[in-house]
Scaffold this active site. Sequence first.
Site, PDB file in Angstrom:
ATOM      1  N   LYS A   1      52.502 -30.459 -22.648  1.00 13.51           N
ATOM      2  CA  LYS A   1      51.964 -29.935 -21.392  1.00 13.51           C
ATOM      3  C   LYS A   1      52.565 -30.761 -20.268  1.00 13.51           C
ATOM      4  CE  LYS A   1      47.890 -30.796 -19.454  1.00 13.51           C
ATOM      5  NZ  LYS A   1      46.454 -30.795 -19.121  1.00 13.51           N
TER       6      LYS A   1
ATOM      7  N   ARG B   1      39.455 -27.326 -21.929  1.00 13.83           N
ATOM      8  CA  ARG B   1      39.615 -28.292 -23.036  1.00 13.83           C
ATOM      9  C   ARG B   1      38.956 -29.627 -22.695  1.00 13.83           C
ATOM     10  NH1 ARG B   1      42.157 -32.863 -20.758  1.00 13.83           N
ATOM     11  NH2 ARG B   1      44.390 -32.978 -21.191  1.00 13.83           N
TER      12      ARG B   1
ATOM     13  N   GLN C   1      36.079 -29.622 -12.152  1.00  9.98           N
ATOM     14  CA  GLN C   1      35.748 -29.884 -13.566  1.00  9.98           C
ATOM     15  C   GLN C   1      34.256 -29.777 -13.852  1.00  9.98           C
ATOM     16  OE1 GLN C   1      38.016 -30.304 -15.925  1.00  9.98           O
ATOM     17  NE2 GLN C   1      39.640 -30.194 -14.380  1.00  9.98           N
TER      18      GLN C   1
ATOM     19  N   GLY D   1      36.230 -38.802 -15.750  1.00 10.63           N
ATOM     20  CA  GLY D   1      37.074 -38.807 -14.553  1.00 10.63           C
ATOM     21  C   GLY D   1      38.293 -39.697 -14.655  1.00 10.63           C
TER      22      GLY D   1
ATOM     23  N   GLY E   1      36.661 -40.168 -22.380  1.00 12.28           N
ATOM     24  CA  GLY E   1      37.536 -39.002 -22.576  1.00 12.28           C
ATOM     25  C   GLY E   1      38.701 -39.050 -21.608  1.00 12.28           C
TER      26      GLY E   1
HETATM   27  P1  NAD Z   1      38.169 -32.232  -7.752  1.00  6.70           P
HETATM   28  O1  NAD Z   1      39.097 -32.777  -6.720  1.00  6.70           O
HETATM   29  O2  NAD Z   1      38.022 -30.766  -7.893  1.00  6.70           O
HETATM   30  O3  NAD Z   1      36.692 -32.801  -7.499  1.00  6.70           O
HETATM   31  C1  NAD Z   1      36.408 -34.163  -7.382  1.00  6.70           C
HETATM   32  C2  NAD Z   1      34.976 -34.318  -6.877  1.00  6.70           C
HETATM   33  O4  NAD Z   1      34.697 -35.707  -6.769  1.00  6.70           O
HETATM   34  C3  NAD Z   1      34.778 -33.700  -5.499  1.00  6.70           C
HETATM   35  O5  NAD Z   1      33.568 -32.975  -5.499  1.00  6.70           O
HETATM   36  C4  NAD Z   1      34.757 -34.888  -4.558  1.00  6.70           C
HETATM   37  O6  NAD Z   1      33.862 -34.686  -3.468  1.00  6.70           O
HETATM   38  C5  NAD Z   1      34.291 -36.023  -5.439  1.00  6.70           C
HETATM   39  N1  NAD Z   1      34.913 -37.291  -5.074  1.00  6.70           N
HETATM   40  C6  NAD Z   1      36.119 -37.483  -4.491  1.00  6.70           C
HETATM   41  N2  NAD Z   1      36.353 -38.813  -4.363  1.00  6.70           N
HETATM   42  C7  NAD Z   1      35.263 -39.442  -4.890  1.00  6.70           C
HETATM   43  C8  NAD Z   1      34.916 -40.808  -5.039  1.00  6.70           C
HETATM   44  N3  NAD Z   1      35.735 -41.787  -4.648  1.00  6.70           N
HETATM   45  N4  NAD Z   1      33.736 -41.094  -5.597  1.00  6.70           N
HETATM   46  C9  NAD Z   1      32.910 -40.124  -6.016  1.00  6.70           C
HETATM   47  N5  NAD Z   1      33.186 -38.810  -5.891  1.00  6.70           N
HETATM   48  C10 NAD Z   1      34.357 -38.485  -5.334  1.00  6.70           C
HETATM   49  O7  NAD Z   1      38.594 -32.906  -9.107  1.00  6.70           O
HETATM   50  P2  NAD Z   1      38.307 -32.365 -10.583  1.00  6.70           P
HETATM   51  O8  NAD Z   1      39.370 -31.409 -10.948  1.00  6.70           O
HETATM   52  O9  NAD Z   1      36.896 -31.967 -10.705  1.00  6.70           O
HETATM   53  O10 NAD Z   1      38.604 -33.700 -11.429  1.00  6.70           O
HETATM   54  C11 NAD Z   1      37.714 -34.787 -11.399  1.00  6.70           C
HETATM   55  C12 NAD Z   1      38.330 -35.958 -12.149  1.00  6.70           C
HETATM   56  O11 NAD Z   1      38.498 -35.608 -13.530  1.00  6.70           O
HETATM   57  C13 NAD Z   1      39.722 -36.351 -11.642  1.00  6.70           C
HETATM   58  O12 NAD Z   1      39.843 -37.749 -11.677  1.00  6.70           O
HETATM   59  C14 NAD Z   1      40.647 -35.718 -12.673  1.00  6.70           C
HETATM   60  O13 NAD Z   1      41.900 -36.339 -12.733  1.00  6.70           O
HETATM   61  C15 NAD Z   1      39.817 -35.937 -13.923  1.00  6.70           C
HETATM   62  N6  NAD Z   1      40.209 -35.117 -15.064  1.00  6.70           N
HETATM   63  C16 NAD Z   1      40.109 -35.700 -16.288  1.00  6.70           C
HETATM   64  C17 NAD Z   1      40.456 -34.992 -17.413  1.00  6.70           C
HETATM   65  C18 NAD Z   1      40.308 -35.628 -18.769  1.00  6.70           C
HETATM   66  O14 NAD Z   1      40.787 -35.060 -19.753  1.00  6.70           O
HETATM   67  N7  NAD Z   1      39.645 -36.744 -18.879  1.00  6.70           N
HETATM   68  C19 NAD Z   1      40.926 -33.680 -17.294  1.00  6.70           C
HETATM   69  C20 NAD Z   1      40.991 -33.092 -16.025  1.00  6.70           C
HETATM   70  C21 NAD Z   1      40.614 -33.836 -14.916  1.00  6.70           C
END
Ligand code: NAD
Length: 323
Positions: free
Chosen positions: A67, A110, A138, A221, A294
């Site tokens: 990916k 996923r 997410q 996250g 995760g």
């Molecule tokens: P997003 O940008 O759609 O949403 C992030 C949310 O967090 C928003 O509602 C925002 O207001 C809030 N936010 C922003 N900065 C913040 C901070 N410093 N403290 C607290 N809240 C804050 O992002 P998303 O797509 O929902 O992704 C969230 C996280 O999950 C990202 O870090 C992303 O990289 C991670 N992620 C992890 C996996 C995994 O497999 N573990 C997969 C996809 C995404």
Amino acid sequence: MIVISEQDARALVSVEDAIAVVENAFAAMARQQARNYPVVREVLGYRDAVFGVKTGCDTALPLLGLKAGGYWPGNLGAGLGNHQSSTLLFDPDTGRASALVSANYLTAVRTGAASAIATRYLARADSSVLGIIGAGVQSQYQLRATLAVRPIRSVHAWNPSADNLAALGRVVEQLGLAFTAESSCEAVAGKADVLITVTPSKQALVQASWVRPGTHINAMGADTRGKQELDPLLVAQAAVFVDEAAQALTIGECQHAFEAGLVTERSFRGSIGEVIAGLCQGRRSASEITLFDGTGVALQDLAVADLAVRMAARRQLGSVVAY
Ligand code: NAD
């Protein structure tokens, strides 16, 4: 080669089916039948974008692919999601590319699946209160996947921006559950049976003293160096389970406790795949705090892309192109 669009991927892969195939992928990793290769993740120096490649092979299915994609912060202005990724599958027998699958929805589903699997194996069976810290893209997938594995009755959530929190609240209420928009992470952490953190934070949002005995935490996250959501002391005190140890220590939530000298790979109770495969015990008591780090592995992406391909053949979706 088959090409599966974003729209078709959404129609083809359900939360429940994603949970099933990701669970198999985690178990195959634990049985040493499947392996993720080192992750590439680089700042491009163009459009402020971050680009990465996750790749791996499951020799049991068999399944081979990668990916590629990442984060383009300017996309929202152009009407596109900030996260963009695509999965390329190869015929493991010949190396020929066999499928190109849009992976935006699939990445979210996923990730929800991984969290739900950890909840299924590690959370108390009577868990009914879900806490969610972070209300972005997410969070809704985390919510729906959790509902597939535990009898959740109420959701408490926090997010720095009120709009996102309200949007999550509407989804929760449409699903027939009680929703409370909390004004602090402490309030969420203090009420949750299952606590999910899913923000891009770079500092601890949840302190160790706020979490009740018996809580199960999915730290979702942190998937990049520098991201952090939990107090390292909480990580050190919890029974920690990982998707993959090497990723947890370098790009996952555990990186900070590791750098502080509070945990090593030997402190981990095991991988979630080992728990699924019966090679490692999960929760040991009703009062233990369990934590799943995760980080997101390639084999999750390949499993859901392969599922999309198989479902497309069954439902005659996708476009077959000469290649
Ligand atoms: P997003 O940008 O759609 O949403 C992030 C949310 O967090 C928003 O509602 C925002 O207001 C809030 N936010 C922003 N900065 C913040 C901070 N410093 N403290 C607290 N809240 C804050 O992002 P998303 O797509 O929902 O992704 C969230 C996280 O999950 C990202 O870090 C992303 O990289 C991670 N992620 C992890 C996996 C995994 O497999 N573990 C997969 C996809 C995404």
